[in-house]
Design an enzyme around this catalytic site. Structure first.
Site, short mmCIF file in Angstrom:
data_model
loop_
_atom_site.label_atom_id
_atom_site.label_comp_id
_atom_site.label_asym_id
_atom_site.label_seq_id
_atom_site.Cartn_x
_atom_site.Cartn_y
_atom_site.Cartn_z
N HIS A 124 2.00 1.88 -3.45
CA HIS A 124 0.93 2.51 -4.24
C HIS A 124 0.88 4.01 -3.95
CE1 HIS A 124 -0.93 -0.98 -6.08
NE2 HIS A 124 -0.94 -1.61 -4.92
N THR A 174 0.83 -1.21 0.00
CA THR A 174 0.00 0.00 0.00
C THR A 174 0.86 1.25 0.00
OG1 THR A 174 -1.79 -1.14 1.16
CG2 THR A 174 -1.78 1.27 1.27
#
Length: 343
Positions: A43, A40
């Site tokens: 990202h 994450t």
């Protein structure tokens, strides 16, 4: 305090001097010892479509960590200064139907540490005491720092009975590899993991996978024959989010097979629903960790001999965070640990 933050709506993460978070009556303050970089976080670094829709800028990011409690709110019971803790990254409302029924991982109002509120890439983190999990003395800081992703692996893998079963894992990212280790540890027969990343497939073998299959070079059907499998896989763990991998999994499943899905497709995907219907497949979506049953299982698995050490491949000081993100973005790493100790 020193922190890593998403400062601008563009690629990158930056080291900043950020205000120390304020302590509420029901909160604890944690001095971070070690952080780990999550997919994450990558990202967010890349500032992809999901990040653009989700992350308010500026934001201190990060949610994988271990640290020591240095302050406690006046309403907090059960924790003490000096306790070594990690914490659940989903902060739940406590009043929706699922929360009140004890299913907090399904809270419809959950917010994410390091996503919707300041995170753990910082010298200090404040979270509700409810979210903290005390780390047993015989579990190392490094392993405690990856409890968040390890919890995703445990929640997914232990969704179904694994003893004596043949398991197919799609996606040899860190969570998929840890799931392979869990499956072998609790008694699965064959644990086959698929990917196209040779580095991570080699690492998956070290984590205990029976067979690590590069689907760009060999056929899954041939591997099944090699292993003496005649009826397909009993359990599927979808960790990749790749439509082609999920379709291949559906074809490889035995009738009555069970699939747990953690991987998130980047866009809507089509499948052959006939594979699901006529095989009588059961598909379960997985999000996060069960609070806090998954956390207790994580501790017990490690204390009973599960070896996760091969998954940690890179270690850097927090000042070298860019090297850590470069390693994660290259795809040539397992988990990356960032140390907050003084140099």
């Amino acid at each position: 305090m020193k922190a890593l933050a998403k400062l601008r709506p563009e690629e990158g993460i930056w080291m900043v001097d950020s205000p120390t978070p304020e302590l509420g009556h029901n909160d604890i303050m944690i001095k971070i010892r070690k952080s780990a970089i999550c997919g994450t976080d990558v990202h967010i670094y890349n500032w992809d479509e999901w990040s653009q829709k989700t992350i308010p800028v500026p934001m201190v990011v990060g949610h994988e960590y271990v640290g020591e409690i240095v302050a406690i709110g006046q309403e907090v019971n059960g924790f003490h200064i000096g306790d070594r803790v990690s914490g659940e990254g989903h902060i739940t409302c406590g009043y929706c139907r699922n929360c009140r029924a004890g299913r907090r991982h399904l809270c419809r109002n959950a917010i994410g540490v390091g996503v919707n509120r300041p995170g753990s890439f910082a010298e200090y983190l404040v979270i509700p005491a409810y979210n903290a999990f005390r780390i047993p003395d015989n579990i190392s800081d490094e392993l405690a720092a990856i409890f968040d992703p390890f919890g995703n692996a445990v929640h997914t893998a232990l969704s179904f009975d694994l003893v004596g079963e043949d398991v197919l894992i799609a996606g040899a990212g860190p969570i998929g590899m840890m799931a392979a280790a869990v499956c072998r540890h609790v008694g699965a027969r064959n644990v086959v993991i698929t990917d196209v990343n040779a580095y991570r497939l080699d690492l998956a073998r070290k984590m205990g996978a029976t067979r690590a299959v590069n689907v760009a070079e060999e056929r899954l059907a041939d591997v099944m024959i090699e292993l003496g499998m005649t009826e397909g896989f009993d359990i599927g763990l979808e960790m990749s989010g790749a439509p082609s991998a999920f379709r291949a999994m559906l074809k490889a499943m035995n009738h009555g097979g069970r699939i747990a899905m953690l991987g998130i497709p980047h866009e809507p995907m089509s499948i052959d629903w006939g594979e699901v219907i006529f095989k009588g497949l059961f598909i379960k979506g997985i999000y996060g960790r069960e609070m806090f049953e998954t956390w207790y299982k994580m501790s017990a698995l490690i204390q009973s001999g599960l070896d996760l050490s091969p998954i940690i491949t890179h270690r850097f000081h927090i000042d070298e965070f860019q090297k850590g993100f470069d390693a994660m973005r290259s795809g040539q790493s397992g988990k990356v640990i960032l140390n907050w100790d003084e140099r």
